[in-house]
Structures are given as structure tokens and as C-alpha cells.
Design an enzyme around this catalytic site. Structure first.
Site, PDB file in Angstrom:
ATOM      1  N   GLY A  95     -20.918  30.759 -32.663  1.00  9.99           N
ATOM      2  CA  GLY A  95     -19.878  30.882 -33.679  1.00  9.99           C
ATOM      3  C   GLY A  95     -18.751  29.886 -33.634  1.00  9.99           C
ATOM      4  O   GLY A  95     -17.812  29.988 -34.410  1.00  9.99           O
ATOM      5  N   GLU A 103     -25.693  32.681 -39.541  1.00 10.60           N
ATOM      6  CA  GLU A 103     -26.612  32.356 -38.441  1.00 10.60           C
ATOM      7  C   GLU A 103     -27.326  33.616 -37.932  1.00 10.60           C
ATOM      8  O   GLU A 103     -28.510  33.589 -37.636  1.00 10.60           O
ATOM      9  CB  GLU A 103     -25.846  31.698 -37.294  1.00 10.60           C
TER      10      GLU A 103
HETATM   11  C1  A5P Z   1     -22.114  27.446 -35.139  1.00  9.64           C
HETATM   12  O1  A5P Z   1     -21.402  28.433 -35.823  1.00  9.64           O
HETATM   13  C2  A5P Z   1     -22.363  27.821 -33.726  1.00  9.64           C
HETATM   14  O2  A5P Z   1     -22.913  29.080 -33.541  1.00  9.64           O
HETATM   15  C3  A5P Z   1     -23.172  26.766 -32.999  1.00  9.64           C
HETATM   16  O3  A5P Z   1     -24.528  27.051 -33.031  1.00  9.64           O
HETATM   17  C4  A5P Z   1     -22.701  26.697 -31.601  1.00  9.64           C
HETATM   18  O4  A5P Z   1     -21.294  26.588 -31.627  1.00  9.64           O
HETATM   19  C5  A5P Z   1     -23.305  25.482 -30.870  1.00  9.64           C
HETATM   20  O5  A5P Z   1     -22.755  24.309 -31.372  1.00  9.64           O
HETATM   21  P1  A5P Z   1     -23.241  22.891 -30.876  1.00  9.64           P
HETATM   22  O6  A5P Z   1     -24.661  22.772 -31.267  1.00  9.64           O
HETATM   23  O7  A5P Z   1     -22.355  21.916 -31.591  1.00  9.64           O
HETATM   24  O8  A5P Z   1     -23.042  22.856 -29.404  1.00  9.64           O
END
Ligand code: A5P
Length: 228
Positions: A95, A103
Site C-alpha cells: 500500500g 490491489e
Molecule cells: C502499491 O500500492 C504497493 O502495494 C506496492 O506494491 C508496494 O508498495 C511495493 O512497491 P515497490 O514495488 O515500489 O517496492
């Protein structure tokens, strides 16, 4: 070269022509979408994506990947996404990108949930690096904050963004509270979910459809994790 290059390539190689795939959000998801785009360009394969954010939609569309809505009757063959933390029981914190609600919907709607992480995301205890994002209806802020205090929250920070005055709105138009708890577990997640005004939280648990691909922070080598 980007450390997560092999990881993104490996995930993109899972794509089979004609599939409908859920696209996650943030940096890891972006790399994977770009690799899928390369396959679309080179091999001419046709895939459809259901996106969890405007950012992922824009990247995919530029690469010639069709983005469709999650409508009644649509079956998602699989989806991919990154995570902020993964514990030994495969519970996740997600998140940081502000798209956790979509998601979670996509991860639950897919036959298979493919998670792509670097090894620094693996933690013994959830909450060791990041606070738990909780998505709430904006007008419920005072009430939800009071209820979170009863559940032992230590710190509540309203998510903000650069070049944005005031709290940031999520992909679904809600507020996100980053909440620090002394201990994070599934039971606490269930209690948080029951608070009126809470739309969703970033603790992802109980995903029996999940596969985790993890790349080493030293050389980017990818391994498929085995569930304990
Ligand atoms: C997006 O809302 C998040 O759930 C991402 O999946 C999580 O923060 C991982 O982000 P990165 O892929 O940039 O590390």
C-alpha cells in the site's frame, strides 16, 4: 542494469498469449509491465490487463497493452504485484503506492497471485520497516482514529504527497492513514476491517493462490520461495 531486471523478465515470461492479467502498482509492477510490453512488441502476443492504478494503466497503454475493467464474469488468469514486507507465513504489507484497495480486489479475483520482491522485503515480523496503511472514507477520520486508539495504535500519519497540499487521496478517492502498532497480526487486521469507515487495509493474508519470486539484493538472482 536495474537489480530487478531478471525478476521482471521472469515474471513477464509467465505470460501466455490470450491471457487476462491483473497489473499491480509501483516500481516493481512498472518494471514487469515494461517487460511484458517488450514481449508484446517482439512476439506480437495479445494480452489484456486489468489495472490497479492510473499510473499502471498509462504505462501499459503506451506499450500497446489493452486495459479493460474488472466486470462481472471476467476471469483473471493471474496477477502480479510487489510488496513492502513479506513475513515467513507469507503475510504481506502493501500500500505504499496508494492502490491497496484495488490491489487486494485484483489479488483476490485472480486464479494466481504472483508476488515479485527483492530479498530486503523479507522480514521476520510485519511492521518492522513500514507502518500499516489503512484506507478510510474521508469523513470517518475522527471516528476511525478513535477506534484505532482502542486497538492500540501508537502513531497515525495521514498520507501526504509531494506537490499536493493536505492529505493525499488514494486511487479510490479515500484517505490513507499510515498506522504504527506494537504488534501486527491477522487478528488485528480483522478487527481493523470491522471499524465503520475503514474501506481496506494493507495487511494481505491467507492468499493460498500466491507464488513468491524473490531476487537477491547482491546479484539479482531470482528464486521461487517455498511456503513454510
Ligand atoms: C502499491 O500500492 C504497493 O502495494 C506496492 O506494491 C508496494 O508498495 C511495493 O512497491 P515497490 O514495488 O515500489 O517496492
Amino acid at each position: 542494469m536495474e537489480l530487478r531486471d531478471k525478476l521482471a523478465t521472469e515474471i513477464s515470461n509467465l505470460v501466455k498469449p490470450g491471457q487476462t492479467i491483473g497489473f499491480g502498482t509501483a516500481t516493481t509492477a512498472e518494471l514487469i509491465i515494461k517487460k511484458i510490453g517488450e514481449r508484446v512488441a517482439k512476439e506480437g502476443i495479445k494480452v489484456r490487463g486489468v489495472s490497479t492504478s492510473l499510473a499502471s494503466t498509462e504505462i501499459a497503454l503506451k506499450l500497446g497493452i489493452d486495459i479493460i475493467s474488472l466486470y462481472d464474469g471476467l476471469v483473471l488468469d493471474w496477477c502480479f504485484d510487489g510488496a513492502d514486507e513479506v513475513d515467513p507465513h507469507w503475510n504481506l504489507i502493501k500500500g505504499r503506492g496508494g492502490a491497496l484497495l484495488k490491489e487486494k480486489i485484483i489479488a483476490k479475483s485472480s486464479k494466481e497471485f504472483v508476488l515479485a520482491v527483492t530479498e530486503d522485503k523479507l522480514v521476520q515480523t510485519l511492521g518492522s520497516k513500514y507502518a500499516l496503511p489503512i484506507e478510510i472514507i474521508p469523513s470517518s477520520l475522527s471516528y476511525v482514529s478513535a477506534e484505532l486508539l482502542k486497538l492500540g495504535v501508537k502513531e497515525i500519519t495521514k498520507r501526504t504527497g509531494s506537490n499536493f497540499y493536505g492529505p493525499l487521496f488514494s486511487e479510490s478517492g479515500n484517505l490513507i492513514l499510515d498506522c504504527t502498532f506494537p504488534k501486527l497480526d491477522v487478528d488485528l487486521g480483522n478487527k481493523i476491517k470491522l471499524i465503520t469507515g475503514v474501506v481496506e487495509h494493507g495487511l494481505f493474508s491467507g492468499f493460498s493462490n500466491m507464488r513468491i519470486f524473490c531476487c537477491s539484493n547482491k546479484d539479482g538472482e531470482v528464486s521461487s520461495l517455498v511456503r513454510a
